[in-house]
Design a protein around this motif. Structure first.
Motif, PDB file in Angstrom:
ATOM      1  N   LEU A 186       0.839  -1.194   0.000  1.00  0.00           N
ATOM      2  CA  LEU A 186       0.000   0.000   0.000  1.00  0.00           C
ATOM      3  C   LEU A 186       0.883   1.256   0.000  1.00  0.00           C
ATOM      4  CD1 LEU A 186      -2.725  -1.095   2.563  1.00  0.00           C
ATOM      5  CD2 LEU A 186      -2.997  -0.854   0.081  1.00  0.00           C
ATOM      6  N   PRO A 187       0.663   2.160  -0.923  1.00  0.00           N
ATOM      7  CA  PRO A 187       1.521   3.352  -1.006  1.00  0.00           C
ATOM      8  C   PRO A 187       1.192   4.370   0.082  1.00  0.00           C
ATOM      9  CG  PRO A 187      -0.195   3.447  -2.683  1.00  0.00           C
ATOM     10  CD  PRO A 187      -0.315   2.102  -2.029  1.00  0.00           C
ATOM     11  N   ASP A 188       2.218   4.943   0.668  1.00  0.00           N
ATOM     12  CA  ASP A 188       2.025   5.969   1.694  1.00  0.00           C
ATOM     13  C   ASP A 188       1.281   7.180   1.147  1.00  0.00           C
ATOM     14  OD1 ASP A 188       3.380   4.396   3.476  1.00  0.00           O
ATOM     15  OD2 ASP A 188       5.300   5.415   3.221  1.00  0.00           O
ATOM     16  N   SER A 189       1.390   7.409  -0.140  1.00  0.00           N
ATOM     17  CA  SER A 189       0.738   8.564  -0.740  1.00  0.00           C
ATOM     18  C   SER A 189      -0.776   8.430  -0.779  1.00  0.00           C
ATOM     19  CB  SER A 189       1.255   8.774  -2.168  1.00  0.00           C
ATOM     20  OG  SER A 189       1.003   7.621  -2.960  1.00  0.00           O
ATOM     21  N   ALA A 190      -1.268   7.179  -0.692  1.00  0.00           N
ATOM     22  CA  ALA A 190      -2.713   6.942  -0.799  1.00  0.00           C
ATOM     23  C   ALA A 190      -3.337   6.434   0.494  1.00  0.00           C
ATOM     24  CB  ALA A 190      -2.995   5.950  -1.931  1.00  0.00           C
ATOM     25  N   VAL A 191      -2.532   5.927   1.401  1.00  0.00           N
ATOM     26  CA  VAL A 191      -3.051   5.309   2.621  1.00  0.00           C
ATOM     27  C   VAL A 191      -2.339   5.885   3.834  1.00  0.00           C
ATOM     28  CG1 VAL A 191      -3.298   3.158   3.911  1.00  0.00           C
ATOM     29  CG2 VAL A 191      -3.647   3.165   1.440  1.00  0.00           C
ATOM     30  N   ARG A 192      -3.132   6.356   4.787  1.00  0.00           N
ATOM     31  CA  ARG A 192      -2.594   6.859   6.053  1.00  0.00           C
ATOM     32  C   ARG A 192      -3.303   6.158   7.198  1.00  0.00           C
ATOM     33  NH1 ARG A 192      -3.848  11.132   3.054  1.00  0.00           N
ATOM     34  NH2 ARG A 192      -5.616  11.690   4.372  1.00  0.00           N
ATOM     35  N   VAL A 193      -2.550   5.852   8.235  1.00  0.00           N
ATOM     36  CA  VAL A 193      -3.155   5.196   9.392  1.00  0.00           C
ATOM     37  C   VAL A 193      -2.819   5.980  10.657  1.00  0.00           C
ATOM     38  CG1 VAL A 193      -3.109   2.907   8.348  1.00  0.00           C
ATOM     39  CG2 VAL A 193      -1.192   3.639   9.759  1.00  0.00           C
ATOM     40  N   GLU A 194      -3.763   5.971  11.571  1.00  0.00           N
ATOM     41  CA  GLU A 194      -3.586   6.604  12.872  1.00  0.00           C
ATOM     42  C   GLU A 194      -3.922   5.571  13.937  1.00  0.00           C
ATOM     43  OE1 GLU A 194      -2.533   9.537  15.534  1.00  0.00           O
ATOM     44  OE2 GLU A 194      -2.485   9.694  13.345  1.00  0.00           O
ATOM     45  N   PRO A 195      -2.963   5.183  14.785  1.00  0.00           N
ATOM     46  CA  PRO A 195      -3.258   4.184  15.819  1.00  0.00           C
ATOM     47  C   PRO A 195      -4.407   4.633  16.717  1.00  0.00           C
ATOM     48  CG  PRO A 195      -0.899   4.545  15.630  1.00  0.00           C
ATOM     49  CD  PRO A 195      -1.552   5.613  14.802  1.00  0.00           C
ATOM     50  N   VAL A 196      -5.254   3.675  17.088  1.00  0.00           N
ATOM     51  CA  VAL A 196      -6.366   3.917  18.004  1.00  0.00           C
ATOM     52  C   VAL A 196      -6.024   3.248  19.330  1.00  0.00           C
ATOM     53  CG1 VAL A 196      -8.831   3.582  18.420  1.00  0.00           C
ATOM     54  CG2 VAL A 196      -8.012   3.999  16.087  1.00  0.00           C
ATOM     55  N   ASP A 197      -5.957   4.031  20.394  1.00  0.00           N
ATOM     56  CA  ASP A 197      -5.581   3.525  21.717  1.00  0.00           C
ATOM     57  C   ASP A 197      -6.835   3.013  22.426  1.00  0.00           C
ATOM     58  OD1 ASP A 197      -4.107   2.905  23.941  1.00  0.00           O
ATOM     59  OD2 ASP A 197      -3.912   4.972  24.656  1.00  0.00           O
ATOM     60  N   LEU A 198      -7.040   1.706  22.398  1.00  0.00           N
ATOM     61  CA  LEU A 198      -8.252   1.100  22.940  1.00  0.00           C
ATOM     62  C   LEU A 198      -8.104   0.789  24.424  1.00  0.00           C
ATOM     63  CD1 LEU A 198      -8.984  -1.439  20.054  1.00  0.00           C
ATOM     64  CD2 LEU A 198     -10.066   0.789  20.414  1.00  0.00           C
ATOM     65  N   SER A 199      -9.190   0.893  25.162  1.00  0.00           N
ATOM     66  CA  SER A 199      -9.170   0.572  26.593  1.00  0.00           C
ATOM     67  C   SER A 199      -9.120  -0.924  26.831  1.00  0.00           C
ATOM     68  CB  SER A 199     -10.402   1.166  27.283  1.00  0.00           C
ATOM     69  OG  SER A 199     -11.594   0.608  26.746  1.00  0.00           O
ATOM     70  N   ALA A 200      -9.543  -1.698  25.861  1.00  0.00           N
ATOM     71  CA  ALA A 200      -9.449  -3.165  25.914  1.00  0.00           C
ATOM     72  C   ALA A 200      -9.158  -3.649  24.502  1.00  0.00           C
ATOM     73  CB  ALA A 200     -10.744  -3.778  26.436  1.00  0.00           C
ATOM     74  N   GLY A 201      -8.440  -4.747  24.404  1.00  0.00           N
ATOM     75  CA  GLY A 201      -8.100  -5.256  23.086  1.00  0.00           C
ATOM     76  C   GLY A 201      -7.083  -4.419  22.348  1.00  0.00           C
ATOM     77  N   ASN A 202      -6.271  -3.664  23.079  1.00  0.00           N
ATOM     78  CA  ASN A 202      -5.351  -2.748  22.419  1.00  0.00           C
ATOM     79  C   ASN A 202      -4.254  -3.475  21.643  1.00  0.00           C
ATOM     80  OD1 ASN A 202      -4.808   0.054  21.926  1.00  0.00           O
ATOM     81  ND2 ASN A 202      -2.981  -0.119  23.205  1.00  0.00           N
ATOM     82  N   GLY A 203      -3.980  -4.707  22.022  1.00  0.00           N
ATOM     83  CA  GLY A 203      -2.996  -5.492  21.283  1.00  0.00           C
ATOM     84  C   GLY A 203      -3.456  -5.878  19.892  1.00  0.00           C
ATOM     85  N   SER A 204      -4.716  -5.604  19.567  1.00  0.00           N
ATOM     86  CA  SER A 204      -5.228  -5.872  18.220  1.00  0.00           C
ATOM     87  C   SER A 204      -4.631  -4.925  17.187  1.00  0.00           C
ATOM     88  CB  SER A 204      -6.753  -5.747  18.193  1.00  0.00           C
ATOM     89  OG  SER A 204      -7.154  -4.420  18.502  1.00  0.00           O
ATOM     90  N   ARG A 205      -3.897  -3.915  17.663  1.00  0.00           N
ATOM     91  CA  ARG A 205      -3.267  -2.931  16.775  1.00  0.00           C
ATOM     92  C   ARG A 205      -4.297  -2.340  15.816  1.00  0.00           C
ATOM     93  NH1 ARG A 205       2.692  -5.500  15.242  1.00  0.00           N
ATOM     94  NH2 ARG A 205       3.287  -6.064  17.370  1.00  0.00           N
ATOM     95  N   THR A 206      -5.331  -1.800  16.390  1.00  0.00           N
ATOM     96  CA  THR A 206      -6.402  -1.185  15.620  1.00  0.00           C
ATOM     97  C   THR A 206      -5.998   0.225  15.200  1.00  0.00           C
ATOM     98  OG1 THR A 206      -8.106  -2.510  16.709  1.00  0.00           O
ATOM     99  CG2 THR A 206      -8.812  -0.424  15.718  1.00  0.00           C
ATOM    100  N   VAL A 207      -6.314   0.559  13.950  1.00  0.00           N
ATOM    101  CA  VAL A 207      -5.989   1.876  13.416  1.00  0.00           C
ATOM    102  C   VAL A 207      -7.218   2.476  12.743  1.00  0.00           C
ATOM    103  CG1 VAL A 207      -3.576   1.235  13.003  1.00  0.00           C
ATOM    104  CG2 VAL A 207      -5.248   1.004  11.146  1.00  0.00           C
ATOM    105  N   ALA A 208      -7.204   3.792  12.622  1.00  0.00           N
ATOM    106  CA  ALA A 208      -8.132   4.484  11.735  1.00  0.00           C
ATOM    107  C   ALA A 208      -7.452   4.601  10.379  1.00  0.00           C
ATOM    108  CB  ALA A 208      -8.467   5.865  12.289  1.00  0.00           C
ATOM    109  N   LEU A 209      -8.145   4.175   9.347  1.00  0.00           N
ATOM    110  CA  LEU A 209      -7.571   4.089   8.003  1.00  0.00           C
ATOM    111  C   LEU A 209      -8.161   5.181   7.118  1.00  0.00           C
ATOM    112  CD1 LEU A 209      -5.839   2.262   6.025  1.00  0.00           C
ATOM    113  CD2 LEU A 209      -7.999   1.133   5.464  1.00  0.00           C
TER     114      LEU A 209
END
Length: 356
Positions: A186-209
């Protein structure tokens, strides 16, 4: 029952038994550390792959175990009872396996299905952009493929998975187009991610895409589904996601029993059985299904609260299983939710009648 069906049933029963063993002996003992460090060990993924749990959604004719639906539900509940973070991340994978298995894109299926079913390739999904109206993620036809633009607020497994299935709605027809991409391309020019700090399940490495002008070729499209058909399949997903709160309830029941509190454990077990039956019966009735799913999520909160009270002061200490299960129960109120479920839960907890 034919010999093949008997063999599949026995194979499924063995997988259910193994799922509970792994939940109790591997996942739950490590769940506190996963929660503390927000990191799922790679050994978890290898253990699940070695045991054959990445291909459980495949029918027998495609090399899968041919599980009966109740067996699949039992396996998912078992995994959720072991480590919700691990199980929630792993759960996303099966949607991609199913999509590949039924896809008319033979080349894509040949390319990825075997690796996904074995666990050699791990997969995640970005469905949420296609669900609301207006959608958050749209696609536009371009020469030789599709341009994706939009937002998916919760995408789990970033940095864990190699494949991502992105679903979006066609700007012209409103059909749901799903494409499978390799995350490392996935090219950085087209896709950006922001980590979401979850209160539970944070090890799922959830991001806003965030996606802008991401072009995928026709060869990456795994399905094109009319919007009404897409929504008609959501009830099965709601039933499957209902395994999350029941995983919490199962673990609470086990811990109460271990603590010498059989009466509350049995009461919760009986309540869970009644709601689980309504969940199964609701697959053909969306209103009944949503009510049962809401009741299951509320039961998870009440079960975790029961464990806190039974545990006493230690339950207030960060990292105590009761403390973690309270946060995980809250997670199940929202994760993979839909508006009808949200409204039922708001009404249930607030005491406002008529919200549904």
């Amino acid at each position: 029952m034919s010999a093949d069906n008997q063999q599949n049933t026995a194979r499924g029963a063995a997988l259910v038994t193994e799922a509970f063993r792994l939940a109790d002996e591997v996942l739950f003992p490590a769940a506190g550390e996963v929660d503390r460090t927000s990191t799922i060990p790679d050994s978890h993924w290898k253990t699940l792959a070695d045991a054959g749990f990445y291909g459980i959604a495949l029918p027998a004719e495609l090399g899968g175990p041919g599980l009966e639906f109740p067996q699949l539900i039992d396996i998912l509940e078992a995994m959720m009872s072991g480590c919700l973070t691990t199980a929630f991340t792993w759960l996303q994978h099966h949607g991609v396996v199913i999509a590949l298995a039924v896809s008319t894109n033979a080349e894509l299926r040949e390319r990825f299905l075997s690796g996904a079913a074995s666990g050699e390739l791990r997969a995640g999904v970005a469905y949420a952009g296609a669900v609301p109206t207006p959608p958050r993620m749209r696609v536009t036809r371009v020469d030789g493929g599709w341009r994706l633009d939009g937002h998916a607020p919760f995408v789990s497994g970033w940095g864990i998975t190699e494949l991502l299935q992105i679903s979006a709605r066609d700007i012209e027809t409103d059909d749901v187009i799903a494409a499978i991409v390799e995350t490392d391309t996935l090219p950085d020019s087209a896709v950006r991610v922001e980590p979401v700090d979850l209160s539970a399940g944070n090890g799922s490495r959830t991001v806003a895409l965030e996606v802008e002008a991401l072009v995928v070729p026709d060869a990456a499209v795994v399905s094109r589904t009319p919007l009404d058909v897409f929504f008609a399949t959501q009830n099965v997903g709601t039933r499957i996601n209902g395994t999350q709160p029941f995983g919490v309830v199962r673990r609470v029941i086990r811990l109460l029993g271990d603590a010498g509190r059989p009466e509350p454990a049995q009461a919760l077990r009986d309540r869970a059985a009644e709601i689980r039956t309504r969940l199964d019966q609701g697959l053909g009735d969306e209103d009944a299904l949503m009510q049962a799913r809401a009741d299951g999520a509320r039961l998870a909160v009440e079960a975790a609260s029961t464990l806190v009270v039974a545990t006493g002061g230690p339950a207030l200490v960060r990292g105590n299983p009761a403390e973690r299960l309270v946060r995980e129960a809250a997670f199940t109120l929202v994760a993979a939710s839909r508006p009808p479920l949200k409204e039922r839960l708001v009404g249930s907890f607030s005491g406002v009648d008529g919200i549904s």
